[in-house]
Design a protein around this motif. Structure first.
Motif, PDB file in Angstrom:
ATOM      1  N   ALA A 413      44.041  48.120  40.044  1.00  0.00           N
ATOM      2  CA  ALA A 413      42.954  47.214  39.688  1.00  0.00           C
ATOM      3  C   ALA A 413      42.001  47.004  40.862  1.00  0.00           C
ATOM      4  CB  ALA A 413      43.530  45.876  39.219  1.00  0.00           C
ATOM      5  N   GLU A 414      42.553  46.871  42.063  1.00  0.00           N
ATOM      6  CA  GLU A 414      41.710  46.683  43.244  1.00  0.00           C
ATOM      7  C   GLU A 414      40.889  47.945  43.522  1.00  0.00           C
ATOM      8  OE1 GLU A 414      42.138  45.063  47.856  1.00  0.00           O
ATOM      9  OE2 GLU A 414      43.919  45.645  46.709  1.00  0.00           O
ATOM     10  N   ARG A 415      41.471  49.117  43.291  1.00  0.00           N
ATOM     11  CA  ARG A 415      40.755  50.364  43.540  1.00  0.00           C
ATOM     12  C   ARG A 415      39.541  50.493  42.635  1.00  0.00           C
ATOM     13  NH1 ARG A 415      40.400  55.435  41.668  1.00  0.00           N
ATOM     14  NH2 ARG A 415      41.729  54.970  39.882  1.00  0.00           N
ATOM     15  N   LEU A 416      39.629  49.955  41.421  1.00  0.00           N
ATOM     16  CA  LEU A 416      38.526  50.057  40.469  1.00  0.00           C
ATOM     17  C   LEU A 416      37.550  48.889  40.574  1.00  0.00           C
ATOM     18  CD1 LEU A 416      40.340  51.441  37.306  1.00  0.00           C
ATOM     19  CD2 LEU A 416      38.962  52.675  38.962  1.00  0.00           C
ATOM     20  N   GLY A 417      37.737  48.023  41.547  1.00  0.00           N
ATOM     21  CA  GLY A 417      36.741  46.991  41.817  1.00  0.00           C
ATOM     22  C   GLY A 417      36.943  45.664  41.113  1.00  0.00           C
ATOM     23  N   PHE A 418      38.083  45.405  40.506  1.00  0.00           N
ATOM     24  CA  PHE A 418      38.323  44.107  39.879  1.00  0.00           C
ATOM     25  C   PHE A 418      38.591  43.057  40.959  1.00  0.00           C
ATOM     26  CE2 PHE A 418      38.981  47.002  36.413  1.00  0.00           C
ATOM     27  CZ  PHE A 418      38.507  46.317  35.321  1.00  0.00           C
ATOM     28  N   GLN A 419      38.232  41.811  40.660  1.00  0.00           N
ATOM     29  CA  GLN A 419      38.267  40.763  41.672  1.00  0.00           C
ATOM     30  C   GLN A 419      39.368  39.733  41.451  1.00  0.00           C
ATOM     31  OE1 GLN A 419      34.325  39.098  41.677  1.00  0.00           O
ATOM     32  NE2 GLN A 419      33.341  41.055  42.145  1.00  0.00           N
ATOM     33  N   ARG A 420      39.866  39.593  40.240  1.00  0.00           N
ATOM     34  CA  ARG A 420      40.891  38.579  39.955  1.00  0.00           C
ATOM     35  C   ARG A 420      41.997  39.185  39.115  1.00  0.00           C
ATOM     36  NH1 ARG A 420      40.386  32.974  36.593  1.00  0.00           N
ATOM     37  NH2 ARG A 420      39.537  34.444  35.086  1.00  0.00           N
ATOM     38  N   PHE A 421      43.234  38.860  39.462  1.00  0.00           N
ATOM     39  CA  PHE A 421      44.421  39.377  38.769  1.00  0.00           C
ATOM     40  C   PHE A 421      45.292  38.190  38.369  1.00  0.00           C
ATOM     41  CE2 PHE A 421      46.929  43.420  38.347  1.00  0.00           C
ATOM     42  CZ  PHE A 421      47.985  42.868  37.647  1.00  0.00           C
ATOM     43  N   ILE A 422      45.428  37.984  37.049  1.00  0.00           N
ATOM     44  CA  ILE A 422      46.283  36.915  36.531  1.00  0.00           C
ATOM     45  C   ILE A 422      47.622  37.524  36.155  1.00  0.00           C
ATOM     46  CG2 ILE A 422      46.545  35.150  34.752  1.00  0.00           C
ATOM     47  CD1 ILE A 422      43.530  35.011  34.527  1.00  0.00           C
ATOM     48  N   MET A 423      48.689  36.990  36.753  1.00  0.00           N
ATOM     49  CA  MET A 423      50.023  37.555  36.578  1.00  0.00           C
ATOM     50  C   MET A 423      51.045  36.438  36.428  1.00  0.00           C
ATOM     51  SD  MET A 423      51.030  38.686  40.487  1.00  0.00           S
ATOM     52  CE  MET A 423      49.573  39.699  40.665  1.00  0.00           C
ATOM     53  N   PRO A 424      52.273  36.765  36.032  1.00  0.00           N
ATOM     54  CA  PRO A 424      53.330  35.738  35.996  1.00  0.00           C
ATOM     55  C   PRO A 424      53.581  35.153  37.382  1.00  0.00           C
ATOM     56  CG  PRO A 424      53.978  37.676  34.741  1.00  0.00           C
ATOM     57  CD  PRO A 424      52.718  38.041  35.464  1.00  0.00           C
ATOM     58  N   LYS A 425      53.855  33.854  37.428  1.00  0.00           N
ATOM     59  CA  LYS A 425      54.083  33.183  38.709  1.00  0.00           C
ATOM     60  C   LYS A 425      55.293  33.777  39.428  1.00  0.00           C
ATOM     61  CE  LYS A 425      54.280  28.554  40.722  1.00  0.00           C
ATOM     62  NZ  LYS A 425      55.313  28.884  41.699  1.00  0.00           N
ATOM     63  N   ALA A 426      56.294  34.232  38.664  1.00  0.00           N
ATOM     64  CA  ALA A 426      57.475  34.835  39.282  1.00  0.00           C
ATOM     65  C   ALA A 426      57.104  36.101  40.044  1.00  0.00           C
ATOM     66  CB  ALA A 426      58.520  35.144  38.209  1.00  0.00           C
ATOM     67  N   ASN A 427      56.172  36.887  39.522  1.00  0.00           N
ATOM     68  CA  ASN A 427      55.705  38.076  40.228  1.00  0.00           C
ATOM     69  C   ASN A 427      54.913  37.713  41.480  1.00  0.00           C
ATOM     70  OD1 ASN A 427      55.412  39.648  37.116  1.00  0.00           O
ATOM     71  ND2 ASN A 427      56.612  40.511  38.771  1.00  0.00           N
ATOM     72  N   LEU A 428      54.094  36.675  41.381  1.00  0.00           N
ATOM     73  CA  LEU A 428      53.276  36.269  42.531  1.00  0.00           C
ATOM     74  C   LEU A 428      54.148  35.785  43.679  1.00  0.00           C
ATOM     75  CD1 LEU A 428      50.434  35.828  43.655  1.00  0.00           C
ATOM     76  CD2 LEU A 428      50.470  33.533  42.656  1.00  0.00           C
ATOM     77  N   ASP A 429      55.240  35.079  43.359  1.00  0.00           N
ATOM     78  CA  ASP A 429      56.130  34.567  44.399  1.00  0.00           C
ATOM     79  C   ASP A 429      56.856  35.694  45.122  1.00  0.00           C
ATOM     80  OD1 ASP A 429      55.353  32.040  43.681  1.00  0.00           O
ATOM     81  OD2 ASP A 429      57.087  31.671  42.375  1.00  0.00           O
ATOM     82  N   ARG A 430      57.084  36.819  44.440  1.00  0.00           N
ATOM     83  CA  ARG A 430      57.821  37.926  45.053  1.00  0.00           C
ATOM     84  C   ARG A 430      56.912  39.035  45.576  1.00  0.00           C
ATOM     85  NH1 ARG A 430      61.201  37.324  40.249  1.00  0.00           N
ATOM     86  NH2 ARG A 430      60.240  39.204  39.384  1.00  0.00           N
ATOM     87  N   LEU A 431      55.607  38.854  45.439  1.00  0.00           N
ATOM     88  CA  LEU A 431      54.667  39.900  45.831  1.00  0.00           C
ATOM     89  C   LEU A 431      54.473  39.897  47.346  1.00  0.00           C
ATOM     90  CD1 LEU A 431      52.802  42.065  44.559  1.00  0.00           C
ATOM     91  CD2 LEU A 431      50.967  40.377  44.629  1.00  0.00           C
ATOM     92  N   HIS A 432      54.752  41.037  47.973  1.00  0.00           N
ATOM     93  CA  HIS A 432      54.605  41.166  49.422  1.00  0.00           C
ATOM     94  C   HIS A 432      53.368  41.981  49.800  1.00  0.00           C
ATOM     95  CE1 HIS A 432      58.581  39.450  49.859  1.00  0.00           C
ATOM     96  NE2 HIS A 432      59.077  40.375  49.039  1.00  0.00           N
ATOM     97  N   GLN A 433      52.749  42.602  48.836  1.00  0.00           N
ATOM     98  CA  GLN A 433      51.595  43.451  49.111  1.00  0.00           C
ATOM     99  C   GLN A 433      50.350  42.595  49.347  1.00  0.00           C
ATOM    100  OE1 GLN A 433      50.854  46.281  46.003  1.00  0.00           O
ATOM    101  NE2 GLN A 433      48.723  46.578  46.566  1.00  0.00           N
ATOM    102  N   LYS A 434      49.614  42.891  50.393  1.00  0.00           N
ATOM    103  CA  LYS A 434      48.362  42.201  50.678  1.00  0.00           C
ATOM    104  C   LYS A 434      47.255  42.800  49.823  1.00  0.00           C
ATOM    105  CE  LYS A 434      49.466  40.879  55.445  1.00  0.00           C
ATOM    106  NZ  LYS A 434      49.028  40.942  56.859  1.00  0.00           N
ATOM    107  N   SER A 435      46.405  41.934  49.311  1.00  0.00           N
ATOM    108  CA  SER A 435      45.346  42.396  48.432  1.00  0.00           C
ATOM    109  C   SER A 435      44.086  41.587  48.676  1.00  0.00           C
ATOM    110  CB  SER A 435      45.777  42.276  46.962  1.00  0.00           C
ATOM    111  OG  SER A 435      44.715  42.582  46.101  1.00  0.00           O
ATOM    112  N   GLY A 436      42.943  42.260  48.523  1.00  0.00           N
ATOM    113  CA  GLY A 436      41.665  41.569  48.636  1.00  0.00           C
ATOM    114  C   GLY A 436      41.262  40.882  47.354  1.00  0.00           C
ATOM    115  N   MET A 437      42.063  41.017  46.304  1.00  0.00           N
ATOM    116  CA  MET A 437      41.779  40.364  45.032  1.00  0.00           C
ATOM    117  C   MET A 437      42.269  38.920  45.055  1.00  0.00           C
ATOM    118  SD  MET A 437      42.995  43.373  42.409  1.00  0.00           S
ATOM    119  CE  MET A 437      42.414  42.467  40.983  1.00  0.00           C
ATOM    120  N   HIS A 438      41.717  38.132  44.152  1.00  0.00           N
ATOM    121  CA  HIS A 438      42.187  36.762  43.960  1.00  0.00           C
ATOM    122  C   HIS A 438      43.350  36.797  42.976  1.00  0.00           C
ATOM    123  CE1 HIS A 438      42.496  32.543  43.449  1.00  0.00           C
ATOM    124  NE2 HIS A 438      41.809  32.468  42.306  1.00  0.00           N
ATOM    125  N   LEU A 439      44.553  36.555  43.465  1.00  0.00           N
ATOM    126  CA  LEU A 439      45.758  36.624  42.635  1.00  0.00           C
ATOM    127  C   LEU A 439      46.106  35.241  42.116  1.00  0.00           C
ATOM    128  CD1 LEU A 439      47.909  39.014  44.874  1.00  0.00           C
ATOM    129  CD2 LEU A 439      46.266  39.609  43.086  1.00  0.00           C
TER     130      LEU A 439
END
Length: 455
Positions: A413-439
């Protein structure tokens, strides 16, 4: 005298329901009372089988299975096969008439021939003139590409053993016939026996075989179901003949994953690989329109962004319709019930239509957030910001459950230029990848509806 003592293969009729055997065809099975269940089978004497004596051996002394694969030269096909064709493997490819099965096989044979391998194309459906016309149109002519317009399986095997090609394609398995069977080509017995002989030849001689199969109106490969169990790999070529895109999907693969897909586009010059399907599927997406949302799906090792479209319209009928194209209709009905119960939306008196744009089919539960958001957007006539993507599963209690491989989805999604990613809170808590998107993480359906329509 020798002819009198020779044991011949006998034809038996066996009930497909209970296994009762008869020397002649019966309309109704006397054992289980099933009608029209008898199929013709060959009964071979044990002495005529000619099988080598089987001896057990230690497993660690068995031949290694990491043989070098044959690359077809078509990356999308190699991906679906698990990295190429395994020597001695039997691959069955099915699809609707006109979807492009023969075209794909012609492209593949020409690519293998250009790599220096001799290939054989055995066709029982078309004449040599027709096949050459197609090959010339596809620019798939090569001196090492051989053609045999024959439908007798014994002749095909004889030619294959004499030529020993790097790859054999049979188009199609429903046109083959064996000399020992009197039934017409395409019958259950003919298809099963022809496939069994080609399978035996492939394993003994280590020659890979590609079988093209017709499908029934229900979408299954025509012939006995055992045909899919016999072969090593089963591929389905999906898509609408009136649509440009074709999806090659794995149903079974003994040498790789069954989650991979290959994407092709049908053009005048034949099938063209789609190396970046996300950009293709989103190329015509309307911006800031109610009922449209983008979700990142994962097919095997490939993330694909697709557009989910929903239309919620009041109905004049007694029973509202629920129609899904490219998604599970039962899942759509479930999500509609969750929206009604947990979000208070009155969908009972509305027709609901759901479409996965581009002709692709998505089965994973991570589609749920996208479907819920698209339905709410169409119902409320409020567009979702075009730079937003969503993924996650929704439970019956209105909870948002974690999805798999989120890092891969975020990266695409970041590669294609999207700016916001809405995901389950459980995924956000375990996400270690840095991203320029608003998660954004959501835990319930109510939280999703609060944030989905905001920038």
């Amino acid at each position: 005298m020798s002819s009198l003592g020779k044991k011949k293969n006998k034809i038996q009729y066996v009930c497909n329901n209970c296994g009762f055997k008869s020397g002649r065809w019966l309309g109704r099975c006397p054992d289980c009372s099933e009608w029209d269940s008898f199929a013709e089978r060959i009964s071979r004497p044990a002495s005529a089988a000619g099988l080598p004596k089987a001896e057990p051996q230690p497993l660690h002394l068995a031949p290694d299975g990491d043989e070098e694969r044959i690359f077809t030269g078509i990356e999308e096909l190699d991906r679906v096969l698990g990295g190429g064709v395994v020597p001695g493997a039997v691959v069955l490819i099915g699809g609707d008439p006109g979807i492009g099965k023969s075209t794909l096989m012609m492209h593949m044979l020409a690519a293998v021939a250009r790599q220096g391998g001799k290939v054989l194309y055995a066709s029982g459906e078309e004449s040599a003139r027709q096949i050459k016309m197609r090959a010339r149109r596809l620019d798939a002519l090569h001196p090492e590409q051989y053609l045999a317009t024959v439908s007798n399986v014994e002749q095909i095997i004889e030619m294959t053993l004499a030529m020993r090609p790097a790859l054999l394609v049979v188009d199609s398995i429903q046109t083959l016939s064996c000399d020992e069977i009197s039934s017409a080509p395409g019958s259950v017995t003919q298809v099963r026996e022809s496939a069994a002989r080609l399978l035996s030849m492939a394993k003994v001689e280590n020659i890979p075989v590609m079988l093209v199969g017709h499908v029934t109106k229900e979408g299954a490969i025509a012939g006995p179901k055992i045909l899919e169990h016999m072969v090593d790999t089963v591929l389905y070529f999906e898509g609408d003949r009136n649509h440009a895109f074709r999806i090659l999907r794995t149903q079974k693969n003994r040498f790789g994953s069954t989650n991979e897909i290959g994407v092709f586009e049908m053009k005048e010059e034949g099938l063209v690989e789609v190396k970046n399907p996300s950009e293709i599927f989103l190329a015509e997406r309307p911006l800031d329109v109610p009922g449209s949302v983008v979700i990142p799906s994962v097919e095997g090792t490939r993330p694909i962004l697709v557009e989910v479209q929903a239309l919620v319209s009041p109905t004049n009928l007694g029973t509202a319709r629920r129609t899904a194209i490219g998604a599970d209709p039962q899942r759509l009905a479930l999500l509609c019930a969750v929206l009604e119960k947990k979000a208070g939306m009155d969908l009972y008196g509305h027709d609901i239509f759901l479409n996965i744009a581009g002709g692709i089919r998505i089965e994973e539960p991570a589609l749920d957030l996208g479907v819920i958001s698209a339905l709410a957007s169409s119902m409320l006539e409020r567009p979702i910001p075009s730079a937003t993507v969503l993924c996650g599963e929704v439970g019956l209690a209105g909870e948002v459950r974690a999805a798999g491989q989120v890092e891969m989805r975020v990266g695409e999604a970041e590669r294609l230029g999207f700016q916001r990613f809405i995901m389950p809170k459980a995924n956000l808590d375990r996400l270690h990848q840095k991203s320029g998107m608003h998660l954004v993480g959501v835990a319930t359906l109510q939280e999703l509806l609060e944030v989905v329509f905001t920038e």
